[in-house]
Design a protein around this motif. Structure first.
Motif, mmCIF file in Angstrom:
data_model
loop_
_atom_site.group_PDB
_atom_site.id
_atom_site.type_symbol
_atom_site.label_atom_id
_atom_site.label_comp_id
_atom_site.label_asym_id
_atom_site.label_seq_id
_atom_site.Cartn_x
_atom_site.Cartn_y
_atom_site.Cartn_z
ATOM 1 N N ALA A 63 1.007 -1.184 -0.005
ATOM 2 C CA ALA A 63 0.063 0.129 0.024
ATOM 3 C C ALA A 63 0.953 1.175 -0.042
ATOM 4 N N ALA A 64 1.494 1.391 -1.126
ATOM 5 C CA ALA A 64 2.598 2.441 -1.339
ATOM 6 C C ALA A 64 2.846 2.543 -2.834
ATOM 7 N N PRO A 65 3.142 3.969 -3.034
ATOM 8 C CA PRO A 65 3.499 4.179 -4.572
ATOM 9 C C PRO A 65 4.867 3.555 -4.841
ATOM 10 N N ARG A 66 5.030 3.156 -6.257
ATOM 11 C CA ARG A 66 6.036 2.280 -6.283
ATOM 12 C C ARG A 66 7.532 3.041 -6.161
ATOM 13 N N ALA A 67 7.393 4.384 -6.237
ATOM 14 C CA ALA A 67 8.675 5.169 -6.372
ATOM 15 C C ALA A 67 9.221 5.053 -4.740
ATOM 16 N N ASN A 70 -3.323 2.668 -8.609
ATOM 17 C CA ASN A 70 -4.101 3.339 -7.566
ATOM 18 C C ASN A 70 -3.513 3.128 -6.186
ATOM 19 N N GLY A 71 -2.387 3.629 -6.234
ATOM 20 C CA GLY A 71 -1.596 3.779 -5.071
ATOM 21 C C GLY A 71 -0.959 2.435 -4.463
ATOM 22 N N THR A 72 -1.303 1.356 -4.938
ATOM 23 C CA THR A 72 -0.588 0.097 -4.489
ATOM 24 C C THR A 72 0.494 -0.337 -5.465
ATOM 25 N N THR A 73 1.446 -0.777 -5.068
ATOM 26 C CA THR A 73 2.444 -1.263 -5.614
ATOM 27 C C THR A 73 2.603 -2.825 -5.719
ATOM 28 N N THR A 74 2.755 -3.455 -6.802
ATOM 29 C CA THR A 74 2.837 -5.080 -6.960
ATOM 30 C C THR A 74 4.356 -5.171 -7.273
ATOM 31 N N LEU A 75 4.822 -5.618 -6.456
ATOM 32 C CA LEU A 75 6.287 -6.216 -6.498
ATOM 33 C C LEU A 75 6.538 -7.633 -7.251
ATOM 34 N N SER A 115 8.639 -14.023 3.070
ATOM 35 C CA SER A 115 7.240 -13.640 3.546
ATOM 36 C C SER A 115 7.338 -12.543 5.022
ATOM 37 N N GLY A 116 8.471 -13.047 5.673
ATOM 38 C CA GLY A 116 8.701 -12.270 6.780
ATOM 39 C C GLY A 116 9.480 -11.179 6.477
ATOM 40 N N THR A 117 10.266 -11.265 5.628
ATOM 41 C CA THR A 117 11.313 -9.831 5.079
ATOM 42 C C THR A 117 10.425 -8.982 4.571
ATOM 43 N N LEU A 118 9.495 -9.578 3.770
ATOM 44 C CA LEU A 118 8.531 -8.526 2.948
ATOM 45 C C LEU A 118 7.553 -8.150 4.044
ATOM 46 N N ASP A 119 7.068 -8.720 4.832
ATOM 47 C CA ASP A 119 6.061 -8.148 6.092
ATOM 48 C C ASP A 119 6.566 -6.934 6.656
ATOM 49 N N GLN A 120 8.311 -6.972 6.953
ATOM 50 C CA GLN A 120 8.888 -6.029 7.511
ATOM 51 C C GLN A 120 8.802 -4.798 6.679
ATOM 52 N N LEU A 121 9.038 -5.161 5.476
ATOM 53 C CA LEU A 121 9.052 -3.892 4.353
ATOM 54 C C LEU A 121 7.865 -3.504 4.497
ATOM 55 N N ALA A 122 6.530 -4.082 4.434
ATOM 56 C CA ALA A 122 5.240 -3.611 4.399
ATOM 57 C C ALA A 122 5.206 -2.779 5.659
ATOM 58 N N ASP A 123 5.574 -3.153 6.753
ATOM 59 C CA ASP A 123 5.299 -2.471 8.031
ATOM 60 C C ASP A 123 6.469 -1.075 7.932
ATOM 61 N N TYR A 124 7.628 -1.175 7.330
ATOM 62 C CA TYR A 124 8.371 -0.009 7.403
ATOM 63 C C TYR A 124 7.885 0.788 6.564
ATOM 64 N N LEU A 125 7.074 0.600 5.284
ATOM 65 C CA LEU A 125 6.753 1.643 4.502
ATOM 66 C C LEU A 125 5.368 2.370 4.873
ATOM 67 N N THR A 126 4.892 1.955 6.020
ATOM 68 C CA THR A 126 3.760 2.595 6.657
ATOM 69 C C THR A 126 4.350 3.820 7.573
ATOM 70 N N LYS A 127 5.750 3.686 8.041
ATOM 71 C CA LYS A 127 6.373 4.485 8.871
ATOM 72 C C LYS A 127 7.086 5.681 8.201
#
Length: 173
Positions: free
Chosen positions: A23-27, A126-131, A160-172
């Motif tokens: 849930a973040a722009p690709r840039a 729409n503001g969501t990035t698919t990696l 899965s764990g690493t990308l969970d950490q990325l998802a959390d980090y992107l919210t911050k």
């Protein structure tokens, strides 16, 4: 079947593909995957701490890092960048490494491929990035290719764990 067709079939059989939405722009996602100030906050297995030795984001450049487990064991790794098309695509070869950045064998299996080529594509809607991450051993022996294929599920669990950490980090950020 031609030699090229056999090679393509082999690659499809061995290649690991992981897809994840953020849930973040690709840039922003691209920056989190390529800038030291971001990578040190989320890259690596869950519970590990990360130290970035250097990031030289250019074709032929190196991302060299150290991951430390909760019990103090250290693992070094590296990416050698091959192609950078911000913010759409990133291609690199990764490997475990020594402290100087030289590729070394994985500590968990003597026949694990020395290097794995990764192609990451970033698509935004729409503001969501698919990696989409695609990984395949770079010039692996038949044994290395088989070990990599057998390790797909383990790799998926780790990412899965690493990308969970990325998802959390992107919210911050």
């Amino acid at each position: 079947m031609t030699e090229n067709q056999m090679e393509a079939n082999r690659d499809e059989d061995i290649e690991l593909v992981i897809t994840r939405d953020f849930a973040a722009p690709r840039a922003k996602v691209f920056a989190a995957l390529t800038e030291a100030e971001h990578l040190r906050h989320w890259w690596g297995p869950t519970g590990f701490t990360m130290e970035v030795a250097r990031v030289d984001l250019r074709p032929g450049g190196l991302f060299h890092y150290k991951m430390s487990s909760p019990d103090g064991n250290a693992l070094w790794g590296r990416f050698v960048y091959r192609e950078i098309s911000a913010p759409e695509k990133l291609i690199f070869v990764n490997a475990f490494s020594d402290e100087e950045g030289g590729a070394v064998r994985a500590p968990f299996h003597p026949a694990w491929p020395l290097e794995v080529r990764n192609t990451l594509t970033f698509m935004e809607r729409n503001g969501t990035t698919t990696l989409v991450m695609r990984g395949i051993p770079d010039a692996g022996s038949p044994e290395e290719l088989q070990i990599f294929k057998e390790g797909h599920e383990l790799i998926r669990q780790g990412f899965s764990g690493t990308l969970d950490q990325l998802a959390d980090y992107l919210t911050k950020i």
